[in-house]
Design a protein around this motif. Structure first.
Motif, PDB file in Angstrom:
ATOM      1  N   PHE A  48       7.972 -38.093  12.708  1.00  0.00           N
ATOM      2  CA  PHE A  48       8.138 -37.292  11.314  1.00  0.00           C
ATOM      3  C   PHE A  48       7.101 -36.064  12.134  1.00  0.00           C
ATOM      4  N   ALA A  49       6.256 -36.091  13.173  1.00  0.00           N
ATOM      5  CA  ALA A  49       5.927 -35.040  13.603  1.00  0.00           C
ATOM      6  C   ALA A  49       6.834 -34.088  14.798  1.00  0.00           C
ATOM      7  N   LYS A  50       7.489 -34.462  14.730  1.00  0.00           N
ATOM      8  CA  LYS A  50       9.296 -34.074  15.535  1.00  0.00           C
ATOM      9  C   LYS A  50       9.593 -33.466  14.594  1.00  0.00           C
ATOM     10  N   THR A  51       9.264 -33.333  14.054  1.00  0.00           N
ATOM     11  CA  THR A  51      10.002 -32.552  12.900  1.00  0.00           C
ATOM     12  C   THR A  51       9.167 -31.606  12.385  1.00  0.00           C
ATOM     13  N   LEU A  52       7.901 -31.029  12.672  1.00  0.00           N
ATOM     14  CA  LEU A  52       7.176 -30.331  12.551  1.00  0.00           C
ATOM     15  C   LEU A  52       8.060 -29.202  13.377  1.00  0.00           C
ATOM     16  N   GLN A  53       7.364 -27.571  12.771  1.00  0.00           N
ATOM     17  CA  GLN A  53       7.814 -26.287  13.926  1.00  0.00           C
ATOM     18  C   GLN A  53       6.600 -25.851  14.907  1.00  0.00           C
ATOM     19  N   THR A  54       5.848 -26.362  14.778  1.00  0.00           N
ATOM     20  CA  THR A  54       4.477 -26.613  15.675  1.00  0.00           C
ATOM     21  C   THR A  54       4.733 -27.072  16.787  1.00  0.00           C
ATOM     22  N   GLU A  55       3.242 -26.895  18.152  1.00  0.00           N
ATOM     23  CA  GLU A  55       2.858 -28.438  18.567  1.00  0.00           C
ATOM     24  C   GLU A  55       2.036 -29.405  17.961  1.00  0.00           C
ATOM     25  N   SER A  56       3.069 -30.298  17.685  1.00  0.00           N
ATOM     26  CA  SER A  56       2.405 -31.777  16.417  1.00  0.00           C
ATOM     27  C   SER A  56       1.978 -32.854  17.325  1.00  0.00           C
ATOM     28  N   MET A  57       1.363 -33.997  16.460  1.00  0.00           N
ATOM     29  CA  MET A  57       1.381 -34.872  17.135  1.00  0.00           C
ATOM     30  C   MET A  57       1.538 -35.948  15.813  1.00  0.00           C
ATOM     31  N   GLY A  58       2.609 -37.158  16.148  1.00  0.00           N
ATOM     32  CA  GLY A  58       1.587 -38.256  15.155  1.00  0.00           C
ATOM     33  C   GLY A  58       0.532 -39.187  15.189  1.00  0.00           C
ATOM     34  N   SER A  59      -0.043 -39.902  14.765  1.00  0.00           N
ATOM     35  CA  SER A  59      -0.654 -40.946  14.964  1.00  0.00           C
ATOM     36  C   SER A  59      -1.488 -42.127  13.643  1.00  0.00           C
ATOM     37  N   GLY A  60      -1.354 -43.095  14.342  1.00  0.00           N
ATOM     38  CA  GLY A  60      -1.910 -44.227  13.571  1.00  0.00           C
ATOM     39  C   GLY A  60      -2.457 -44.025  12.944  1.00  0.00           C
ATOM     40  N   LEU A  61      -3.058 -44.237  11.931  1.00  0.00           N
ATOM     41  CA  LEU A  61      -5.130 -43.925  11.285  1.00  0.00           C
ATOM     42  C   LEU A  61      -4.754 -45.204  10.561  1.00  0.00           C
ATOM     43  N   ASP A  62      -6.100 -45.743  10.260  1.00  0.00           N
ATOM     44  CA  ASP A  62      -6.400 -46.379   9.122  1.00  0.00           C
ATOM     45  C   ASP A  62      -7.616 -46.038   8.554  1.00  0.00           C
ATOM     46  N   LYS A  75      -8.864 -38.508  20.231  1.00  0.00           N
ATOM     47  CA  LYS A  75      -7.674 -38.127  20.718  1.00  0.00           C
ATOM     48  C   LYS A  75      -6.729 -36.590  20.591  1.00  0.00           C
ATOM     49  N   VAL A  76      -7.817 -36.316  19.388  1.00  0.00           N
ATOM     50  CA  VAL A  76      -6.982 -34.624  18.667  1.00  0.00           C
ATOM     51  C   VAL A  76      -7.988 -33.859  20.098  1.00  0.00           C
ATOM     52  N   LEU A  77      -9.380 -33.988  20.115  1.00  0.00           N
ATOM     53  CA  LEU A  77     -10.194 -33.668  20.954  1.00  0.00           C
ATOM     54  C   LEU A  77      -9.948 -33.114  21.914  1.00  0.00           C
ATOM     55  N   GLN A  78      -9.391 -34.349  22.782  1.00  0.00           N
ATOM     56  CA  GLN A  78      -8.708 -34.150  24.492  1.00  0.00           C
ATOM     57  C   GLN A  78      -7.491 -33.157  24.370  1.00  0.00           C
ATOM     58  N   LYS A  79      -6.532 -33.285  22.907  1.00  0.00           N
ATOM     59  CA  LYS A  79      -5.754 -32.655  23.288  1.00  0.00           C
ATOM     60  C   LYS A  79      -5.687 -31.414  22.895  1.00  0.00           C
ATOM     61  N   PHE A  80      -6.154 -30.809  22.039  1.00  0.00           N
ATOM     62  CA  PHE A  80      -6.466 -29.365  21.793  1.00  0.00           C
ATOM     63  C   PHE A  80      -7.419 -28.920  21.674  1.00  0.00           C
ATOM     64  N   GLY A  81      -8.892 -29.810  21.574  1.00  0.00           N
ATOM     65  CA  GLY A  81     -10.171 -29.122  21.522  1.00  0.00           C
ATOM     66  C   GLY A  81     -10.343 -28.518  20.791  1.00  0.00           C
ATOM     67  N   HIS A  82     -10.503 -28.892  19.323  1.00  0.00           N
ATOM     68  CA  HIS A  82     -10.681 -28.440  18.175  1.00  0.00           C
ATOM     69  C   HIS A  82      -9.979 -28.961  17.184  1.00  0.00           C
ATOM     70  N   ILE A  83     -11.015 -29.017  16.460  1.00  0.00           N
ATOM     71  CA  ILE A  83     -10.199 -29.483  14.867  1.00  0.00           C
ATOM     72  C   ILE A  83     -10.695 -28.821  14.022  1.00  0.00           C
ATOM     73  N   ASP A  84      -9.699 -27.969  12.737  1.00  0.00           N
ATOM     74  CA  ASP A  84     -10.146 -26.742  12.256  1.00  0.00           C
ATOM     75  C   ASP A  84     -10.082 -27.665  10.861  1.00  0.00           C
ATOM     76  N   VAL A  85      -9.643 -28.128  10.299  1.00  0.00           N
ATOM     77  CA  VAL A  85      -8.903 -28.007   9.088  1.00  0.00           C
ATOM     78  C   VAL A  85      -8.309 -29.534   9.203  1.00  0.00           C
ATOM     79  N   LEU A  86      -9.080 -30.204   8.185  1.00  0.00           N
ATOM     80  CA  LEU A  86      -8.290 -31.925   7.597  1.00  0.00           C
ATOM     81  C   LEU A  86      -8.238 -32.295   6.257  1.00  0.00           C
ATOM     82  N   VAL A  87      -7.420 -32.638   5.864  1.00  0.00           N
ATOM     83  CA  VAL A  87      -7.187 -33.173   4.290  1.00  0.00           C
ATOM     84  C   VAL A  87      -6.844 -34.328   4.451  1.00  0.00           C
ATOM     85  N   ASN A  88      -7.578 -34.573   3.344  1.00  0.00           N
ATOM     86  CA  ASN A  88      -7.849 -35.814   3.005  1.00  0.00           C
ATOM     87  C   ASN A  88      -6.908 -36.322   2.202  1.00  0.00           C
TER      88      ASN A  88
END
Ligand SMILES: NC(=O)c1ccc[n+]([C@@H]2O[C@H](COP(=O)([O-])OP(=O)(O)OC[C@H]3O[C@@H](n4cnc5c(N)ncnc54)[C@H](O)[C@@H]3O)[C@@H](O)[C@H]2O)c1
Length: 267
Positions: A48-62, A75-88
């Motif tokens: 699904f992440a491949k269908t998004l128009q920006t640099e995105s990634m999919g990840s398993g999560l429980d 994983k996200v911090l390693q790739k992007f360095g920061h996390i700005d938005v979380l949608v629970n």
């Protein structure tokens, strides 16, 4: 439109493969964010992440498992360095596998403890854990926006008569755990907004109303008649509100509940 831009922002969406999760991911990506689509099935998330128009990634999560959330955060911090938005957004909306048993099982008097516990684990504890583990990174960087997805049923009780068919029979009752957990999410949002206000982390609730999704015709008719705008929502109806809450357009807003329900809770 600068106010609404999420360019160079990193956004995580939980429950990303669901009906609304996919739309939340698309909305954030269209506004410029790099999106992490996180859900139980890692492979589907990656596709699904491949269908998004920006640099995105999919990840398993429980969302009920702290180790799984920590793995995602790292994983996200390693790739992007920061996390700005979380949608629970991840949640359990009880389905009953055996339609014949559904009427009896979904009744309050019979509602099984296992189902109650599962909804509490995902809908409430999951929001707590993701906010704690991922939000702490936002507090450290002194900025971030957490959006907790609730429901109109967290504000008003379900009208069980909506589920009565034209012949007078009822094969489903909206179960108690959904309302109880969604109401708790609205209060948890206020708690965390107050706690992290000075840390620069904004925490708001987005409360959607019911989305049309191949329900029985009688249900759609009754639901629509009870809604001031006269119809159920489309899955895309929450995109604007989500971008608003994620972006600087809502920079003086925290602890609030943005209700987007076609007027359902207005009367
Ligand atoms: N669809 C509606 O009519 C409606 C109305 C009001 C509020 N909401 C809320 O919007 C959100 C999304 O709803 P939806 O209709 O897209 O739901 P959905 O059932 O389509 O999707 C929920 C997603 O959450 C995922 N999930 C479940 N348990 C998980 C876990 N432990 N860890 C990670 N992911 C998990 C599922 O795999 C699924 O992809 C929910 O919070 C829901 O309560 C939906």
């Amino acid at each position: 439109m600068e106010l609404f831009s999420l360019k160079n922002k990193t956004a995580i969406v939980t429950g990303a493969l669901g009906l609304l999760g996919k739309e939340h991911c698309k909305a954030l990506s269209e506004a410029g964010a790099n999106v992490i689509a996180a859900d139980i099935n890692e492979l589907e998330c990656a596709d699904f992440a491949k269908t998004l128009q920006t640099e995105s990634m999919g990840s398993g999560l429980d969302v009920t498992n702290p180790d799984s959330i920590k793995k995602l955060r790292d994983k996200v911090l390693q790739k992007f360095g920061h996390i700005d938005v979380l949608v629970n957004n991840a949640a359990i909306n009880d389905m009953f596998e055996n339609p014949k048993a559904a009427a009896e099982q979904s009744k309050f008097e019979n509602y099984p403890l296992e189902l109650w516990q599962k909804s509490v684990d995902v809908n409430l504890t999951g929001v707590f854990l993701c906010s704690q583990i991922i939000g702490t990174e936002m507090a450290k960087q002194k900025s971030g926006s957490i959006i907790n997805i609730a429901s109109t049923y967290g504000i008003t009780a379900p009208d069980q008569s909506l589920y009565i068919k034209k012949d007078g029979s009822q094969s489903f009752y909206k179960p108690p755990a959904y309302s109880a957990t969604k109401g708790a999410v609205i209060m948890f949002t206020k708690y965390l907004a107050a706690y992290w206000g000075k840390a620069g982390v904004r925490v708001n609730t987005l409360t959607p109303g019911g989305v049309e999704n191949s329900q029985d015709e009688f249900f759609i008719e009754k639901y629509s008649a009870k809604t001031p705008l006269g119809k159920m929502a489309k899955p895309t109806d929450y995109k604007g509100a989500l971008i608003f809450l994620a972006s600087n357009a809502s920079s003086y807003m925290t602890g609030a509940n943005l209700i987007v329900d076609g007027g359902w809770t207005a009367w």
